[in-house]
Design a protein around this motif. Structure first.
Motif, PDB file in Angstrom:
ATOM      1  N   SER A  86      38.984  55.284  31.833  1.00 39.93           N
ATOM      2  CA  SER A  86      37.861  56.167  32.167  1.00 39.93           C
ATOM      3  C   SER A  86      37.039  55.617  33.327  1.00 39.93           C
ATOM      4  O   SER A  86      36.460  56.382  34.103  1.00 39.93           O
ATOM      5  N   LEU A  87      37.002  54.298  33.464  1.00 37.12           N
ATOM      6  CA  LEU A  87      36.251  53.687  34.567  1.00 37.12           C
ATOM      7  C   LEU A  87      37.029  53.702  35.886  1.00 37.12           C
ATOM      8  O   LEU A  87      36.483  53.404  36.937  1.00 37.12           O
ATOM      9  N   LYS A  88      38.329  54.050  35.778  1.00 34.38           N
ATOM     10  CA  LYS A  88      39.181  54.153  36.967  1.00 34.38           C
ATOM     11  C   LYS A  88      39.175  52.851  37.791  1.00 34.38           C
ATOM     12  O   LYS A  88      38.986  52.862  39.015  1.00 34.38           O
ATOM     13  N   ALA A  89      39.370  51.755  37.089  1.00 32.49           N
ATOM     14  CA  ALA A  89      39.372  50.453  37.766  1.00 32.49           C
ATOM     15  C   ALA A  89      40.660  50.255  38.561  1.00 32.49           C
ATOM     16  O   ALA A  89      41.753  50.467  38.043  1.00 32.49           O
ATOM     17  N   ASP A  90      40.526  49.849  39.822  1.00 32.30           N
ATOM     18  CA  ASP A  90      41.700  49.525  40.643  1.00 32.30           C
ATOM     19  C   ASP A  90      42.192  48.114  40.342  1.00 32.30           C
ATOM     20  O   ASP A  90      43.392  47.858  40.327  1.00 32.30           O
ATOM     21  N   VAL A  91      41.250  47.206  40.128  1.00 31.84           N
ATOM     22  CA  VAL A  91      41.574  45.810  39.833  1.00 31.84           C
ATOM     23  C   VAL A  91      40.714  45.351  38.653  1.00 31.84           C
ATOM     24  O   VAL A  91      39.523  45.661  38.590  1.00 31.84           O
ATOM     25  N   ILE A  92      41.333  44.627  37.740  1.00 26.21           N
ATOM     26  CA  ILE A  92      40.610  44.091  36.590  1.00 26.21           C
ATOM     27  C   ILE A  92      40.639  42.568  36.660  1.00 26.21           C
ATOM     28  O   ILE A  92      41.711  41.965  36.716  1.00 26.21           O
ATOM     29  N   LEU A  93      39.456  41.962  36.674  1.00 25.69           N
ATOM     30  CA  LEU A  93      39.341  40.510  36.603  1.00 25.69           C
ATOM     31  C   LEU A  93      39.152  40.152  35.137  1.00 25.69           C
ATOM     32  O   LEU A  93      38.141  40.519  34.526  1.00 25.69           O
ATOM     33  N   MET A  94      40.118  39.442  34.564  1.00 20.58           N
ATOM     34  CA  MET A  94      40.184  39.247  33.110  1.00 20.58           C
ATOM     35  C   MET A  94      40.124  37.777  32.717  1.00 20.58           C
ATOM     36  O   MET A  94      40.932  36.966  33.177  1.00 20.58           O
ATOM     37  N   ASP A  95      39.163  37.450  31.847  1.00 22.50           N
ATOM     38  CA  ASP A  95      39.121  36.115  31.265  1.00 22.50           C
ATOM     39  C   ASP A  95      40.224  36.014  30.205  1.00 22.50           C
ATOM     40  O   ASP A  95      40.739  37.033  29.731  1.00 22.50           O
ATOM     41  N   LEU A  96      40.580  34.797  29.814  1.00 21.35           N
ATOM     42  CA  LEU A  96      41.639  34.612  28.819  1.00 21.35           C
ATOM     43  C   LEU A  96      41.106  34.569  27.389  1.00 21.35           C
ATOM     44  O   LEU A  96      41.526  35.349  26.531  1.00 21.35           O
TER      45      LEU A  96
ATOM     46  N   ALA B  99      50.304  39.959  34.561  1.00 20.93           N
ATOM     47  CA  ALA B  99      49.171  39.778  35.472  1.00 20.93           C
ATOM     48  C   ALA B  99      49.678  39.577  36.897  1.00 20.93           C
ATOM     49  O   ALA B  99      50.700  38.925  37.113  1.00 20.93           O
ATOM     50  N   MET B 100      48.969  40.147  37.861  1.00 23.45           N
ATOM     51  CA  MET B 100      49.390  40.041  39.257  1.00 23.45           C
ATOM     52  C   MET B 100      48.781  38.838  39.949  1.00 23.45           C
ATOM     53  O   MET B 100      49.174  38.488  41.073  1.00 23.45           O
ATOM     54  N   GLY B 101      47.813  38.209  39.290  1.00 27.78           N
ATOM     55  CA  GLY B 101      47.185  37.059  39.920  1.00 27.78           C
ATOM     56  C   GLY B 101      46.547  36.139  38.911  1.00 27.78           C
ATOM     57  O   GLY B 101      46.322  36.516  37.757  1.00 27.78           O
ATOM     58  N   TYR B 102      46.249  34.920  39.350  1.00 28.28           N
ATOM     59  CA  TYR B 102      45.588  33.935  38.498  1.00 28.28           C
ATOM     60  C   TYR B 102      44.710  33.082  39.399  1.00 28.28           C
ATOM     61  O   TYR B 102      45.200  32.427  40.320  1.00 28.28           O
ATOM     62  N   ILE B 103      43.417  33.117  39.144  1.00 26.32           N
ATOM     63  CA  ILE B 103      42.496  32.298  39.923  1.00 26.32           C
ATOM     64  C   ILE B 103      41.567  31.551  38.972  1.00 26.32           C
ATOM     65  O   ILE B 103      41.228  32.042  37.900  1.00 26.32           O
ATOM     66  N   LEU B 104      41.173  30.372  39.388  1.00 31.38           N
ATOM     67  CA  LEU B 104      40.287  29.542  38.583  1.00 31.38           C
ATOM     68  C   LEU B 104      38.832  29.896  38.888  1.00 31.38           C
ATOM     69  O   LEU B 104      38.496  30.303  40.003  1.00 31.38           O
ATOM     70  N   LYS B 105      37.977  29.729  37.890  1.00 33.83           N
ATOM     71  CA  LYS B 105      36.586  30.152  38.028  1.00 33.83           C
ATOM     72  C   LYS B 105      35.793  29.326  39.044  1.00 33.83           C
ATOM     73  O   LYS B 105      34.723  29.750  39.469  1.00 33.83           O
TER      74      LYS B 105
ATOM     75  N   VAL C  85      44.051  40.574  37.367  1.00 31.78           N
ATOM     76  CA  VAL C  85      43.965  39.192  37.855  1.00 31.78           C
ATOM     77  C   VAL C  85      43.255  38.368  36.791  1.00 31.78           C
ATOM     78  O   VAL C  85      42.140  38.703  36.380  1.00 31.78           O
ATOM     79  N   ILE C  86      43.906  37.335  36.323  1.00 33.67           N
ATOM     80  CA  ILE C  86      43.285  36.452  35.340  1.00 33.67           C
ATOM     81  C   ILE C  86      42.308  35.518  36.065  1.00 33.67           C
ATOM     82  O   ILE C  86      42.665  34.869  37.045  1.00 33.67           O
TER      83      ILE C  86
END
Length: 218
Positions: free
Chosen positions: A53-63, A106-112, A87-88
């Motif tokens: 419903s939010l129509k997100a193109d990219v989701i930044l997701m914590d584990l 997941a298409m990506g993984y980046i550290l905080k 992207v995690i």
């Protein structure tokens, strides 16, 4: 003219159970003209209920989050919408976490702790349909010379179950995880041990005492 600008806007959803982290990332992203943060959610369950419903193109997701973690949420989202770009964004640089995230889709993984610009770079990269790993994540995945990978405690548990002849579905039921997660662990175990067959896993388990006391014979 306004339509052209809107077409370039990237809708980003942030999923993190730490409000200060989520708000900080939101503030960073909203400094870019082409990014619009459509929501900040605190767990995977809320993300699953809202991402379409939010129509997100990219989701930044914590584990690691309450109710439902990032890996399970990623798996469910991709089952519903295979083209979702996730992207995690995590504090964990453990190779197991990174491998599991990628194998779950997941298409990506980046550290905080990455620089601000790298979060934007990750978003732009996955929007082009490419995968993105930050430098720290790449370094964790690269094998170090002269070292041998060891099985995690979870992998040892799954190895024991598989070596006893249980199916992926049975293992998933016993451990209360998804079949896909078992398959991923199984693949990782075989890769680490250099074994290609179930019989080989059983033989390894017998030779290394994993099956001691179970009565299993090869």
């Amino acid at each position: 003219m306004s339509d052209a600008i809107e077409a370039k806007t990237i809708n980003v959803m942030i999923v993190d159970d730490h409000p200060m982290v989520a708000e900080g990332i939101q503030s960073i992203l909203e400094s870019y003209d082409d990014i619009h943060v459509v929501g900040c959610l605190s767990n995977g369950r809320a993300a699953i209920d809202s991402f379409e419903s939010l129509k997100a193109d990219v989701i930044l997701m914590d584990l690691n989050m309450p109710e439902l973690g990032g890996l399970s949420a990623t798996e469910i989202m991709l089952e519903r919408c295979p083209g979702t770009r996730i992207v995690i964004l995590s504090m964990h640089d453990n190779p197991e976490y990174i491998s599991m995230a990628l194998s779950h889709g997941a298409m990506g993984y980046i550290l905080k702790d990455v620089p601000t610009d790298e979060i934007k770079l990750a978003i732009d990269t996955v929007m082009r349909g490419e995968k993105y790993l930050c430098t720290g994540a790449k370094g964790s995945l690269d094998p170090k010379p002269g070292t041998r990978e060891t099985l995690t405690e979870r992998e040892q548990t799954i190895l024991l179950q598989l070596a006893q002849g249980k199916s992926n579905k049975a293992v998933a039921r016993d451990l209360d995880i998804s079949v896909r997660t078992v398959e991923t662990h199984r693949k990782n175990i075989k890769h680490k041990l250099g074994i290609s067959s179930t019989a080989g896993l059983t033989r390894y388990a017998l030779e290394h005492g994993v099956l001691q006391g179970t009565g299993v014979r090869l």
